[in-house]
Enzyme design. Sequence first.
Site, PDB file in Angstrom:
ATOM      1  CB  SER A  30      -1.159  -0.143   1.259  1.00 54.57           C
ATOM      2  OG  SER A  30      -1.704   1.088   0.888  1.00 54.57           O
ATOM      3  CG  ASP A 149      -7.283  -0.994  -3.922  1.00 54.26           C
ATOM      4  OD1 ASP A 149      -8.199  -1.450  -2.926  1.00 54.26           O
ATOM      5  OD2 ASP A 149      -6.299  -1.285  -4.231  1.00 54.26           O
ATOM      6  CG  HIS A 205      -5.623  -1.887  -0.481  1.00 56.51           C
ATOM      7  ND1 HIS A 205      -5.069  -1.777  -1.566  1.00 56.51           N
ATOM      8  CD2 HIS A 205      -4.900  -1.965   0.052  1.00 56.51           C
ATOM      9  CE1 HIS A 205      -4.332  -1.098  -1.355  1.00 56.51           C
ATOM     10  NE2 HIS A 205      -3.498  -1.026  -0.139  1.00 56.51           N
TER      11      HIS A 205
END
Length: 224
Positions: A30, A149, A205
């Site tokens: 991330s 995502d 994600h």
Amino acid sequence: MHPNKQVQYACDKLAQDPKLADGFNAIGFSQGGQFLRALVQRCGDKLHMKNLITLGGQHQGVYGIPHCGAIKHKSCDYVRKIINSAAYTRWVQDSLVQATYWHDPLKEDMYKEKSEFLADINNERTINKTYIDNLNTLDNFVMVKFNNDTIVQPRETEWFGFYLPGQAKEMLTLQQSSIYLDDRLGLKKMDEAGKLVFLSTSGDHLQFDTNWFIKMIVKPYLAK
């Protein structure tokens, strides 16, 4: 900790580690993706990063609320505008990490002027040749995009894509962006040399299959 301080702290620690003296690979999860990219750009003369792998990194920043389809839902767009009204104030930039990579395509000039982290590492204010030279020392820059995502908006940022400036619907790929066309980071050169790798997986994600990770990440880039 502010990203600029995080990157400097990591630089000092890693540069002093004798186990990393011959080089190392790095995986950023991330926001760790853009932080590790900043590390090699700013500290590449002090350490040797071989392969940079980013999973769900926000290389062109974010302009949306997690779990919220900002383009489709008016309520999400309203919240986004509220956040945006304060994102570039000094105290928010200093106190909220996510604000340092908040990228408002409707206010490109303000973003470039006020963003204390992302606009700098993307060479959007001035051209820092050191950033270009250091990034190009990588063997591979691998970017993984999560096709479903719901956290990162827009998800194209995970492949260095983003909205066309002036609106928040039409997307530009990395290859269509000024960062690439003006070669502000040397990414065009890296792409032509086969150093840029674009991978995708179907999960949300940071949700990926272990077998996929071993096949696509570990074996080609880490098991050498």
